[in-house]
Design an enzyme around this catalytic site. Structure first.
Site, short mmCIF file in Angstrom:
data_model
loop_
_atom_site.label_atom_id
_atom_site.label_comp_id
_atom_site.label_asym_id
_atom_site.label_seq_id
_atom_site.Cartn_x
_atom_site.Cartn_y
_atom_site.Cartn_z
N ASP A 132 -8.35 54.71 114.53
CA ASP A 132 -8.73 54.55 115.94
C ASP A 132 -8.27 55.75 116.77
O ASP A 132 -7.93 55.62 117.94
CB ASP A 132 -8.12 53.26 116.50
N CYS A 186 -23.46 35.17 111.65
CA CYS A 186 -23.24 34.53 112.95
C CYS A 186 -24.28 33.44 113.23
O CYS A 186 -24.00 32.48 113.95
CB CYS A 186 -23.28 35.57 114.07
N CYS A 189 -24.81 30.88 116.50
CA CYS A 189 -23.54 30.53 117.15
C CYS A 189 -23.32 31.37 118.41
O CYS A 189 -23.52 32.59 118.41
CB CYS A 189 -22.39 30.74 116.17
N CYS A 192 -18.30 32.84 120.69
CA CYS A 192 -17.60 34.00 121.25
C CYS A 192 -18.18 34.40 122.60
O CYS A 192 -17.43 34.76 123.52
CB CYS A 192 -17.65 35.17 120.27
N CYS A 212 -15.10 43.57 130.69
CA CYS A 212 -14.25 43.04 129.62
C CYS A 212 -12.78 43.05 130.06
O CYS A 212 -12.27 44.06 130.56
CB CYS A 212 -14.43 43.89 128.36
N CYS A 239 -7.34 40.62 125.73
CA CYS A 239 -7.91 39.28 125.76
C CYS A 239 -8.32 38.90 124.34
O CYS A 239 -8.95 39.69 123.64
CB CYS A 239 -9.12 39.25 126.69
N CYS A 242 -12.72 35.80 122.90
CA CYS A 242 -13.91 35.84 122.04
C CYS A 242 -13.53 35.88 120.56
O CYS A 242 -14.23 35.31 119.72
CB CYS A 242 -14.80 37.03 122.41
#
Length: 386
Positions: A132, A186, A189, A192, A212, A239, A242
């Site tokens: 990262d 997914c 769904c 999230c 966000c 956070c 999700c």
């Protein structure tokens, strides 16, 4: 799977990695186009580094022309309990799971370097490692190599580890055969998407970072937009909503890495205590964590917003103490918190004392807005009567 690939996986496991995948540097699919659309819409907000030479992100070869294979590695940091439980403790701060232990960059990078040394010693070639820290699209590469798939929340989802994987990348000039991509599981769904407190998903698989909570509390350098402050609740750093909502987490085990384990002091810390941190105390409390890199002023700004959302008039004194803070970012957030906690007459009296001498125009505007909003609302009882 080749003999080298099998040995690579065994060595990675021995070094503490929980998942390994080999991807082709040409297997990003439409990720580059989606990035360009994201940037063109301005959804990256203050993150100017994302828009800097985007061609380096849209292909690993744009970052290193000689790369022949990308080895994606994952470390499980799954929490032992649901991190959303902290959201009900309004006098406490909610810190994202990933930031409660040692900075994962510092934990994972030495392991990547060790694996790189092993690979060169075993099979030759040249290598580069990334955690990262460069223009690498880790999640699409991980998905193309079968480590998981990018879920509707844009994060990687693994059948074995849910939404809780730290990622690192090892670029090599060795032509290792790639693994098969993962299937998107997914389905229909929406867990999230519906969990996001600020409605930051403009569509499935499409995030507007400007809304966000992780962006607002970590990357955003200015005041939190007024229309989003209440939605932050007591989230003071990142956070998990999700991520924690993902049904695939039911198959995940808690992370086993002691260095990444949450520190007890960072599990729901007291807002009153955090509000009083000066720079030296901040650096000590968050030593060796990712939070330290964000800096004291932005974090205390977030704490002020959480105090304003607490509904606890007992925290007003902690906010009032920050009216003289050296940082206008903190002072402005403290004004907003007090406008939410104090009755109109008390807040107006404070405004009369502080507004005229305030040197920052944004903080003066916070005082003006606070007074007008309090005047327009029903009178609140005095603190002693609450």
């Amino acid at each position: 799977m080749t003999v080298l690939s099998a040995a690579l996986r065994a060595e990675a496991t021995a070094l503490g990695f929980d998942a390994v995948a080999i991807a082709s540097p040409d297997a990003l699919g439409d990720a580059g186009a989606r990035l360009r659309d994201f940037l063109a819409a301005g959804m990256h907000g203050d993150m100017d580094w994302l828009a800097d030479r985007p061609e380096r992100r849209t292909s690993p070869r744009g970052l290193w022309a000689d790369v022949q294979a990308v080895i994606m590695l994952g470390v499980n940091y799954g929490p032992a309990t649901d991190p959303r439980e902290t959201l009900a403790q309004r006098d406490r701060g909610a810190i994202s799971v990933y930031a409660r232990g040692d900075d994962y960059h510092e934990v994972i990078k030495p392991r990547l370097k060790a694996l790189a040394r092993w690979l060169v010693a075993t099979a030759g070639g040249d290598v580069k490692v990334f955690v990262d820290t460069a223009a690498v699209m880790e999640k699409p590469l991980a998905a193309s190599g079968g480590l998981g798939w990018q879920g509707r929340h844009t994060n990687l989802v693994s059948r074995d580890f849910g939404s809780w994987l730290f990622l690192g990348a090892l670029f090599t000039t060795l032509p290792l055969p790639p693994d098969a991509p993962a299937e998107d599981r997914c389905g229909s769904c929406r867990a999230c998407l519906d969990a996001c407190p600020t409605d930051a998903f403009v569509a499935p698989y499409r995030l507007d970072a400007r809304r966000c909570v992780s962006y607002l509390t970590i990357e955003h350098k200015g005041p939190i937009p007024p229309e989003l402050r209440e939605k932050l609740g007591n989230r003071i750093y990142g956070c998990d909503d999700c991520l924690a909502a993902c049904p695939w987490n039911k198959f995940a085990q808690a992370g086993r890495d002691a260095k990444l384990a949450a520190r007890e002091a960072l599990n729901a810390p007291s807002l009153a205590e955090l509000a009083g941190l000066d720079d030296a105390a901040f650096r000590e409390k968050f030593r060796k964590t990712a939070i330290k890199r964000t800096g004291r002023d932005r974090v205390v700004r977030n704490v002020m917003i959480a105090i304003g959302n607490s509904g606890d008039a007992g925290l007003a004194d902690a906010a009032q103490a920050r009216l003289a803070d050296a940082s206008p970012l903190v002072r402005g957030a403290a004004v907003w918190a007090l406008s939410r906690l104090l009755p109109a007459d008390e807040f107006s009296a404070l405004a009369a004392c502080h507004r005229a001498g305030e040197t920052d125009p944004q903080v003066r505007e916070e005082w003006t807005l606070g007074v007008s909003q309090n005047d327009a609302s029903s009178p609140l009882p005095a603190r002693g009567e609450r």
